[in-house]
Design a protein around this motif. Structure first.
Motif, PDB file in Angstrom:
ATOM      1  N   ALA A   1     -11.573  22.301  29.332  1.00 35.59           N
ATOM      2  CA  ALA A   1     -12.572  22.051  28.292  1.00 35.59           C
ATOM      3  C   ALA A   1     -13.602  23.179  28.254  1.00 35.59           C
ATOM      4  CB  ALA A   1     -13.270  20.711  28.541  1.00 35.59           C
ATOM      5  N   PRO A   2     -14.273  23.369  27.095  1.00 37.83           N
ATOM      6  CA  PRO A   2     -15.328  24.382  26.992  1.00 37.83           C
ATOM      7  C   PRO A   2     -16.525  24.021  27.865  1.00 37.83           C
ATOM      8  CG  PRO A   2     -14.590  23.654  24.820  1.00 37.83           C
ATOM      9  CD  PRO A   2     -14.020  22.703  25.811  1.00 37.83           C
ATOM     10  N   VAL A   3     -17.178  25.044  28.391  1.00 32.04           N
ATOM     11  CA  VAL A   3     -18.290  24.829  29.318  1.00 32.04           C
ATOM     12  C   VAL A   3     -19.452  24.114  28.644  1.00 32.04           C
ATOM     13  CG1 VAL A   3     -19.975  25.954  30.816  1.00 32.04           C
ATOM     14  CG2 VAL A   3     -17.647  26.839  30.689  1.00 32.04           C
ATOM     15  N   ASN A   4     -20.006  24.729  27.581  1.00 36.56           N
ATOM     16  CA  ASN A   4     -21.243  24.210  27.001  1.00 36.56           C
ATOM     17  C   ASN A   4     -21.066  22.844  26.359  1.00 36.56           C
ATOM     18  OD1 ASN A   4     -22.620  26.560  27.763  1.00 36.56           O
ATOM     19  ND2 ASN A   4     -22.051  27.621  25.872  1.00 36.56           N
ATOM     20  N   LEU A   5     -19.942  22.635  25.678  1.00 34.44           N
ATOM     21  CA  LEU A   5     -19.695  21.343  25.047  1.00 34.44           C
ATOM     22  C   LEU A   5     -19.549  20.245  26.100  1.00 34.44           C
ATOM     23  CD1 LEU A   5     -19.250  19.947  22.311  1.00 34.44           C
ATOM     24  CD2 LEU A   5     -16.811  20.443  22.545  1.00 34.44           C
ATOM     25  N   SER A   6     -18.915  20.565  27.228  1.00 34.66           N
ATOM     26  CA  SER A   6     -18.706  19.566  28.275  1.00 34.66           C
ATOM     27  C   SER A   6     -19.998  19.257  29.013  1.00 34.66           C
ATOM     28  CB  SER A   6     -17.639  20.062  29.263  1.00 34.66           C
ATOM     29  OG  SER A   6     -16.384  20.167  28.626  1.00 34.66           O
ATOM     30  N   ARG A   7     -20.785  20.280  29.278  1.00 32.86           N
ATOM     31  CA  ARG A   7     -22.071  20.051  29.960  1.00 32.86           C
ATOM     32  C   ARG A   7     -23.044  19.283  29.075  1.00 32.86           C
ATOM     33  NH1 ARG A   7     -23.397  26.089  32.311  1.00 32.86           N
ATOM     34  NH2 ARG A   7     -22.028  26.051  34.144  1.00 32.86           N
ATOM     35  N   GLY A   8     -22.882  19.452  27.768  1.00 33.46           N
ATOM     36  CA  GLY A   8     -23.809  18.831  26.835  1.00 33.46           C
ATOM     37  C   GLY A   8     -23.316  17.516  26.290  1.00 33.46           C
ATOM     38  N   LEU A   9     -22.837  17.537  25.033  1.00 32.81           N
ATOM     39  CA  LEU A   9     -22.535  16.293  24.332  1.00 32.81           C
ATOM     40  C   LEU A   9     -21.409  15.483  24.953  1.00 32.81           C
ATOM     41  CD1 LEU A   9     -22.924  17.122  20.541  1.00 32.81           C
ATOM     42  CD2 LEU A   9     -24.415  15.770  21.990  1.00 32.81           C
ATOM     43  N   LEU A  10     -20.408  16.141  25.546  1.00 33.74           N
ATOM     44  CA  LEU A  10     -19.273  15.384  26.069  1.00 33.74           C
ATOM     45  C   LEU A  10     -19.498  14.818  27.463  1.00 33.74           C
ATOM     46  CD1 LEU A  10     -16.117  17.398  24.882  1.00 33.74           C
ATOM     47  CD2 LEU A  10     -17.093  15.297  23.927  1.00 33.74           C
ATOM     48  N   ALA A  11     -20.566  15.231  28.119  1.00 34.89           N
ATOM     49  CA  ALA A  11     -20.812  14.736  29.483  1.00 34.89           C
ATOM     50  C   ALA A  11     -20.870  13.203  29.555  1.00 34.89           C
ATOM     51  CB  ALA A  11     -22.096  15.352  30.036  1.00 34.89           C
ATOM     52  N   PRO A  12     -21.562  12.519  28.627  1.00 35.23           N
ATOM     53  CA  PRO A  12     -21.556  11.048  28.692  1.00 35.23           C
ATOM     54  C   PRO A  12     -20.171  10.440  28.480  1.00 35.23           C
ATOM     55  CG  PRO A  12     -23.347  11.850  27.293  1.00 35.23           C
ATOM     56  CD  PRO A  12     -22.463  13.018  27.573  1.00 35.23           C
ATOM     57  N   ALA A  13     -19.328  11.120  27.716  1.00 31.17           N
ATOM     58  CA  ALA A  13     -17.971  10.603  27.491  1.00 31.17           C
ATOM     59  C   ALA A  13     -17.166  10.640  28.779  1.00 31.17           C
ATOM     60  CB  ALA A  13     -17.272  11.409  26.401  1.00 31.17           C
ATOM     61  N   TYR A  14     -17.255  11.739  29.518  1.00 23.63           N
ATOM     62  CA  TYR A  14     -16.552  11.819  30.795  1.00 23.63           C
ATOM     63  C   TYR A  14     -17.104  10.783  31.778  1.00 23.63           C
ATOM     64  CZ  TYR A  14     -14.952  16.372  29.039  1.00 23.63           C
ATOM     65  OH  TYR A  14     -14.398  17.373  28.288  1.00 23.63           O
ATOM     66  N   ALA A  15     -18.429  10.638  31.789  1.00 27.25           N
ATOM     67  CA  ALA A  15     -19.051   9.688  32.720  1.00 27.25           C
ATOM     68  C   ALA A  15     -18.621   8.252  32.419  1.00 27.25           C
ATOM     69  CB  ALA A  15     -20.575   9.815  32.647  1.00 27.25           C
TER      70      ALA A  15
ATOM     71  N   SER B   1     -11.631  21.287  34.446  1.00 25.21           N
ATOM     72  CA  SER B   1     -11.773  22.733  34.596  1.00 25.21           C
ATOM     73  C   SER B   1     -12.450  23.292  33.352  1.00 25.21           C
ATOM     74  CB  SER B   1     -10.388  23.364  34.780  1.00 25.21           C
ATOM     75  OG  SER B   1     -10.493  24.772  34.891  1.00 25.21           O
ATOM     76  N   LEU B   2     -13.647  23.876  33.535  1.00 25.55           N
ATOM     77  CA  LEU B   2     -14.457  24.326  32.400  1.00 25.55           C
ATOM     78  C   LEU B   2     -14.363  25.837  32.213  1.00 25.55           C
ATOM     79  CD1 LEU B   2     -17.709  22.202  32.895  1.00 25.55           C
ATOM     80  CD2 LEU B   2     -15.598  21.608  31.694  1.00 25.55           C
ATOM     81  N   SER B   3     -14.116  26.237  30.976  1.00 24.12           N
ATOM     82  CA  SER B   3     -14.072  27.652  30.624  1.00 24.12           C
ATOM     83  C   SER B   3     -14.253  27.768  29.120  1.00 24.12           C
ATOM     84  CB  SER B   3     -12.732  28.274  31.033  1.00 24.12           C
ATOM     85  OG  SER B   3     -12.633  29.608  30.537  1.00 24.12           O
ATOM     86  N   ASN B   4     -14.950  28.814  28.682  1.00 24.31           N
ATOM     87  CA  ASN B   4     -15.119  29.040  27.246  1.00 24.31           C
ATOM     88  C   ASN B   4     -13.957  29.816  26.642  1.00 24.31           C
ATOM     89  OD1 ASN B   4     -17.533  27.638  26.947  1.00 24.31           O
ATOM     90  ND2 ASN B   4     -18.754  29.390  27.597  1.00 24.31           N
ATOM     91  N   ARG B   5     -12.966  30.156  27.481  1.00 27.30           N
ATOM     92  CA  ARG B   5     -11.731  30.767  26.988  1.00 27.30           C
ATOM     93  C   ARG B   5     -10.668  29.688  26.843  1.00 27.30           C
ATOM     94  NH1 ARG B   5     -10.405  35.423  31.145  1.00 27.30           N
ATOM     95  NH2 ARG B   5     -10.834  33.678  32.564  1.00 27.30           N
ATOM     96  N   ASN B   6      -9.725  29.911  25.945  1.00 25.97           N
ATOM     97  CA  ASN B   6      -8.611  28.973  25.781  1.00 25.97           C
ATOM     98  C   ASN B   6      -7.589  29.219  26.894  1.00 25.97           C
ATOM     99  OD1 ASN B   6      -9.697  27.737  23.578  1.00 25.97           O
ATOM    100  ND2 ASN B   6      -8.412  28.752  22.077  1.00 25.97           N
ATOM    101  N   GLU B   7      -7.799  28.555  28.020  1.00 23.43           N
ATOM    102  CA  GLU B   7      -6.902  28.728  29.155  1.00 23.43           C
ATOM    103  C   GLU B   7      -5.523  28.149  28.840  1.00 23.43           C
ATOM    104  OE1 GLU B   7      -7.632  30.452  31.637  1.00 23.43           O
ATOM    105  OE2 GLU B   7      -9.801  30.467  31.908  1.00 23.43           O
ATOM    106  N   ASP B   8      -4.501  28.709  29.484  1.00 21.94           N
ATOM    107  CA  ASP B   8      -3.116  28.297  29.258  1.00 21.94           C
ATOM    108  C   ASP B   8      -2.875  26.894  29.823  1.00 21.94           C
ATOM    109  OD1 ASP B   8      -0.209  27.964  29.747  1.00 21.94           O
ATOM    110  OD2 ASP B   8      -0.102  29.992  28.954  1.00 21.94           O
TER     111      ASP B   8
END
Length: 302
Positions: A96-110, A124-131
């Protein structure tokens, strides 16, 4: 052949064709026919049958002793696989993307982890489209067009792009009245958003640029911080600056001009999703649908 082998093992275990037929819910004649078919394929007689008794031939006994453990192991493996596919437990690997996961999506994961205590989430957080294949991921969250035909996808929502600056910057440099005036301003440019696009409200004019920034950076969240400190204008996702807008630390510019919306997708490699992956996918979709900032809007007027 595997089904016929299982029937042969069942006949030996039950000691009679009739008992094995009842266990398999098959007519005895069907069981006899399938046994004969198996013997024909193997080229040997497996059972000695008489009116009063049934016992394996030496070849049948050898075949039974070798095959029965294999069938038991296969049944156990199938049960384990069925358990993995149909229960919400075990390890889930998500990119998942770093900033989106740390921000708005964090409550969804929790909330997902709270609802499913037997899940172990590897995020695994990265702003690149990992394989996805190389990382062995079950699911990936991505922003922007998804062109990989090997990956299945589901649209979760959209992110609105906005142009912002701090009140201090605007007090010193003034606000642009038209996108073409941006060339005279100090700009903060993040590499994921190196193209800025604006369309007039009537749709008759579009301005697209690849601005040269006073500061070029590859982290949008840092760009928001620099913009709050009055260092320039920033073109960024509303999801990352909405709190600063609501608090007055940033001001939205050119609100009458439309900007592109960036699509958010969940993508995955498997054709048949295990239940644990389907459950997370549905959880994220419901969360995104209930979150205005992930549907191209604001929670409050900016």
């Amino acid at each position: 052949m595997l089904d016929d082998l299982a029937l042969f093992v069942s006949i030996v275990d039950h000691g009679s064709l009739q008992a094995a037929a009842r266990h398999a819910n098959l007519p005895p004649a069907t069981l006899t026919r399938r046994l004969q078919k198996l013997e024909g394929l193997l080229g040997c007689q497996l059972l000695l049958r008489s009116a009063r008794s049934l016992k394996p031939t030496p070849e049948g006994l050898q075949y039974y002793e070798q095959c029965r453990p294999l069938l038991t192991a296969l049944a156990q493996t199938t049960a384990t696989l069925d358990d993995d596919l149909n229960q919400v437990k075990g390890t889930l690997r998500v990119l998942a993307p770093v900033n989106l996961s740390r921000g708005l999506l964090a409550p969804a994961y929790a909330s997902f982890l709270a609802a499913w205590p037997e899940i172990r989430l590897e995020l695994s957080l990265s702003n690149r489209n990992e394989d996805v294949w190389r990382h062995g991921a079950d699911l990936a969250i991505r922003v922007g067009p998804q062109d990989d035909p090997k990956l299945r996808q589901r649209r979760l929502g959209v992110i609105e792009m906005v142009l912002v600056a701090s009140p201090a910057y605007l007090a010193e440099h003034g606000a642009p009245a038209h996108p073409r005036e941006l060339a005279t301003h100090r700009l903060l440019v993040s590499s994921p958003l190196s193209t800025w696009r604006f369309t007039s409200a009537d749709g008759k004019e579009t301005v697209e640029m690849q601005p040269r920034g006073r500061c070029d950076l590859n982290d949008i969240e840092l760009g928001v911080t620099l913009a709050e400190n009055g260092l320039g204008l920033l073109y960024c996702p509303l999801t990352l600056c909405h709190q600063a807008l609501e608090a007055g630390r940033l001001v939205r510019l050119l609100p009458e001009w439309r900007t592109p919306q960036r699509q958010i997708y969940a993508v995955w490699p498997q054709q048949q999703l295990p239940r644990k992956v389907r459950t997370l996918l549905e959880h994220l979709a419901e969360f995104a649908a209930a979150t205005p900032l992930l549907q191209g809007g604001s929670e409050q007027p900016a």
